[in-house]
Design a protein around this motif. Structure first.
Motif, mmCIF file in Angstrom:
data_model
loop_
_atom_site.group_PDB
_atom_site.id
_atom_site.type_symbol
_atom_site.label_atom_id
_atom_site.label_comp_id
_atom_site.label_asym_id
_atom_site.label_seq_id
_atom_site.Cartn_x
_atom_site.Cartn_y
_atom_site.Cartn_z
ATOM 1 N N ILE A 410 1.307 -1.493 -0.233
ATOM 2 C CA ILE A 410 -0.075 0.015 -0.016
ATOM 3 C C ILE A 410 0.749 1.274 0.580
ATOM 4 N N TRP A 411 1.905 0.881 0.760
ATOM 5 C CA TRP A 411 2.869 2.358 1.250
ATOM 6 C C TRP A 411 3.493 2.758 -0.036
ATOM 7 N N GLY A 412 4.073 1.432 -0.337
ATOM 8 C CA GLY A 412 5.197 1.508 -1.907
ATOM 9 C C GLY A 412 4.393 2.133 -3.037
ATOM 10 N N GLN A 413 2.624 1.823 -3.263
ATOM 11 C CA GLN A 413 1.865 2.526 -4.499
ATOM 12 C C GLN A 413 1.907 3.605 -4.172
ATOM 13 N N VAL A 414 1.387 4.333 -2.762
ATOM 14 C CA VAL A 414 1.819 5.407 -2.413
ATOM 15 C C VAL A 414 2.347 6.240 -2.478
ATOM 16 N N MET A 415 3.996 5.910 -2.903
ATOM 17 C CA MET A 415 5.012 6.657 -3.466
ATOM 18 C C MET A 415 4.760 6.315 -4.611
ATOM 19 N N LYS A 416 4.945 5.394 -5.135
ATOM 20 C CA LYS A 416 5.617 5.149 -6.556
ATOM 21 C C LYS A 416 4.316 5.947 -7.598
ATOM 22 N N ASN A 417 3.395 6.493 -7.040
ATOM 23 C CA ASN A 417 2.653 7.610 -7.647
ATOM 24 C C ASN A 417 2.783 9.002 -7.735
ATOM 25 N N ALA A 419 5.902 9.333 -7.978
ATOM 26 C CA ALA A 419 8.040 8.850 -7.980
ATOM 27 C C ALA A 419 8.470 10.449 -8.904
ATOM 28 N N ASP A 420 8.290 11.047 -9.287
ATOM 29 C CA ASP A 420 8.306 12.524 -10.236
ATOM 30 C C ASP A 420 9.442 12.816 -9.168
ATOM 31 N N ARG A 421 8.818 12.980 -8.135
ATOM 32 C CA ARG A 421 9.182 13.714 -6.732
ATOM 33 C C ARG A 421 11.033 12.596 -6.443
ATOM 34 N N LEU A 422 11.142 11.350 -6.780
ATOM 35 C CA LEU A 422 11.991 10.636 -6.564
ATOM 36 C C LEU A 422 13.095 10.913 -7.257
ATOM 37 N N SER A 423 14.284 10.067 -6.824
ATOM 38 C CA SER A 423 15.144 10.566 -7.653
ATOM 39 C C SER A 423 15.559 8.907 -8.592
ATOM 40 N N PRO A 424 16.245 8.593 -9.641
ATOM 41 C CA PRO A 424 16.652 7.512 -10.216
ATOM 42 C C PRO A 424 16.739 6.357 -9.393
ATOM 43 N N LYS A 428 14.422 3.433 -8.515
ATOM 44 C CA LYS A 428 15.168 1.942 -8.405
ATOM 45 C C LYS A 428 14.593 0.896 -6.995
ATOM 46 N N ALA A 429 15.153 1.743 -6.166
ATOM 47 C CA ALA A 429 14.582 1.264 -4.632
ATOM 48 C C ALA A 429 13.329 0.570 -4.408
ATOM 49 N N MET A 430 12.423 1.846 -4.921
ATOM 50 C CA MET A 430 10.908 2.109 -4.635
ATOM 51 C C MET A 430 10.300 0.115 -6.077
#
Length: 612
Positions: A410-417, A419-424, A428-430
């Motif tokens: 659940i929390w992984g999907q929240v962070m994946k949505n 993803a534009d704010r995350l570095s490459p 990859k870690a996500m």
């Protein structure tokens, strides 16, 4: 990048005047050091054997050898705490008998174990002690190995200057011996290349990897050739020379598959995932990451797997205890029954065969039979309760373990949505976190499926049927599967009908598993037979093939649950190591027995004997 971390396999010459028996123990120990991971149970067996025989022969080195083998067994089982305990005992025993060669082996074992559990500082301490012994001993090959191992540790600790010093010393010591053809410095050159790679000096690292590629192409060392190709692929990825990187990554994968090495194949998938990630081809990178995770189980699910395995083992221990208790009760009652029958026989011989006494004996026998039947019913009820408790335990475990994995998803999907704010690297870690969560859920489902695959809640239904006609029917059902591999499937039986009173469904499951395995492990163009024969009060089912065969050392573990043997299906079919354990359990459930005879390269014969 791939390092060479060298385990010093110390082949110590035994005095030519020593007893033949001690020489055999030493040869057996040396042979165990070359065993692959699928033979770790044999390592434990031979460790106990060496300890017992050495005590009888008063062979003072036997305790050192046995303790080290036990440590290697625990090491290969990923039980590092127990492995380190045995290695420390081996070190103490080697120092007690003043055997520096075994002391150095124990120090190297401890260093490798601590390196595996990511404690490089502790590993360095033991390697430094080993280096001190090597320098005192003065044997150059041993000293070069120790310098290489220490350099790998210093590289992991990012103490690059120390790594350079040690590797340059190894090159200086070994250059003349290498020219004479006595040793190879390929591992040293590989570690130098990796050192420069860690320092991001890719142009300096490249010549060392090229040198090893040429060397291993010439000497036919395919394992070394695979390492060289993988390292070249890695360095070309960092240099963004993707055509060259693709060439060497794919050739490394091809060689890993030729070598039939799952660990090398997993590392090849990892480098291909990195290649496509750098090119921005994330879908392909994701596919290779999934393949990597499916092979590299030690990285993916170590703690979770150990937790579940511990729960399973706890249950099976209780189940075995209940079965042993039941068996003891049956033996005691059978002893009493035998004693009573003996007394009755003596009484009949003295008094004579009288109708009145015969009537009494018959009535008593009927009563005992009724008591026995009542006992069987009670024990069946107890076994059903145990089975229910087992299923309840597994359901509880799966429910409790599903909750954290679901939370991760659940929390992984929240962070994946977002993803534009995350570095490459964070993306990859996500992706890896989400994949790990999916794998954990799949593992739990697999455990539940395995438990359901056992006999489960099937209620025994006895019926009388013609076993000869049944075998012919089973052969007809499997002929399409055999024809796909151009295998001839034969049903062999005498002309007369052979009737048996048993559970038709369970007998069918036995034949299905045995025929399926025979076809899986038989090459194309060969033969498989199923035959029925009459043996006094038993009927026999034999399934014979012309397959790859089974190693004699693996036969004792063939029917164990989750066992894996070195033989593999001939056409890439899947095998989870459960079929034969289920067959054995079914055979025992219907009061039969099963045996196997096999020879590598010739084939196997499985024989099931069932009471009429």
């Amino acid at each position: 990048m791939k390092y060479y971390l060298l385990l010093g396999t110390l082949i110590i010459c035994v005095n030519s005047f020593a007893q033949v028996d001690t020489t055999q123990l030493k040869s057996l120990y040396d042979r165990c050091l070359d065993f692959s991971e699928d033979k770790i149970d044999s390592i434990h067996y031979y460790a106990d054997y060496i300890s017992k025989e050495a005590h009888l022969l008063q062979f003072n080195k036997g305790n050192v050898l046995s303790l080290r083998l036990k440590g290697i067994y625990e090491d290969l089982s990923n039980n590092y705490e127990k492995a380190i305990e045995y290695y420390l005992q081996s070190l103490e025993a080697a120092r007690l008998i003043r055997a520096p060669e075994y002391e150095m082996a124990a120090l190297s074992d401890l260093a490798i174990a601590y390196f595996a559990i990511r404690e490089p500082e502790r590993a360095k301490e033991f390697y430094l002690q080993a280096a001190e012994i090597s320098e005192q001993d003065g044997k150059i090959p041993s000293l070069i190995n120790t310098y290489n191992n220490l350099a790998v540790i210093y590289t992991q600790l990012k103490q690059y200057d120390s790594s350079h010093i040690l590797l340059n010393k190894a090159v200086q010591l070994g250059r003349n011996l290498e020219r004479q053809g006595k040793i190879s410095l390929s591992s040293t050159y590989n570690n130098l290349g990796n050192l420069y790679f860690k320092e991001k000096k890719f142009d300096e690292a490249l010549p060392y990897f090229w040198q090893n590629l040429v060397r291993h192409n010439n000497d036919g060392d395919y394992a070394g050739l695979w390492t060289a190709r993988l390292n070249l692929a890695d360095i070309y990825i960092e240099k963004h020379q993707f055509d060259s990187a693709t060439k060497y990554a794919l050739s490394a994968m091809e060689l890993a598959q030729q070598l039939d090495s799952k660990s090398k194949e997993a590392d090849s998938y990892s480098i291909l995932a990195k290649l496509y990630e750098y090119q921005g081809k994330f879908n392909k990178a994701y596919e290779y990451i999934k393949k990597w995770y499916s092979l590299d189980t030690a990285i993916l699910h170590g703690d979770t797997y150990k937790t579940i395995a511990a729960l399973q083992e706890r249950f099976h221990a209780g189940e075995r205890e209940a079965e042993n208790r039941l068996l003891s009760e049956k033996i005691e009652k059978e002893t009493i029954r035998t004693r009573e029958l003996t007394l009755v026989a003596v009484g009949l011989a003295i008094i004579g065969v009288l109708i009145a006494i015969g009537f009494v004996i018959k009535r008593n026998a009927h009563r005992r039979l009724q008591e026995t039947n009542d006992l069987i019913i009670q024990q069946n009820q107890k076994l059903s309760e145990l089975n229910y408790e087992k299923n309840s335990l597994i359901s509880i475990v799966s429910h409790d373990l599903n909750t954290p994995f679901a939370t991760i998803q659940i929390w992984g999907q929240v962070m994946k949505n977002d993803a534009d704010r995350l570095s490459p690297e964070q993306q990859k870690a996500m992706a890896r976190i989400l994949q790990a969560g999916l794998y954990g859920e799949r593992l739990i489902r697999q455990i539940l499926d395995v438990e359901r695959e056992d006999i489960g809640g099937h209620k025994l239904q006895l019926e009388k049927f013609d076993l000869r006609a049944f075998a012919e029917e089973m052969a007809d059902n499997f002929k399409p599967m055999a024809e796909k591999k151009n295998i001839s499937l034969h049903a062999v039986a005498s002309g007369k009908r052979l009737f048996i009173l048993s559970d038709r469904y369970l007998v069918g499951r036995i034949c299905e598993n045995l025929l399926s395995n025979a076809i899986k492990y038989t090459p194309q163009g060969k033969n498989v037979w199923i035959s029925i024969h009459d043996e006094h009060d038993h009927l026999g089912i034999k399934v014979r093939d012309e397959g790859v065969g089974i190693d004699k050392e693996e036969l004792p573990f063939l029917f164990s649950k989750y066992s894996k043997i070195s033989s593999r299906p001939t056409d890439g079919e899947s095998s989870n190591g459960l079929g034969l354990s289920i067959v054995k359990r079914i055979v025992e459930e219907i009061n039969g027995r099963i045996t196997c005879e096999s020879q590598i390269g010739v084939g196997s014969v499985f024989t099931v004997l069932l009471k009429k």
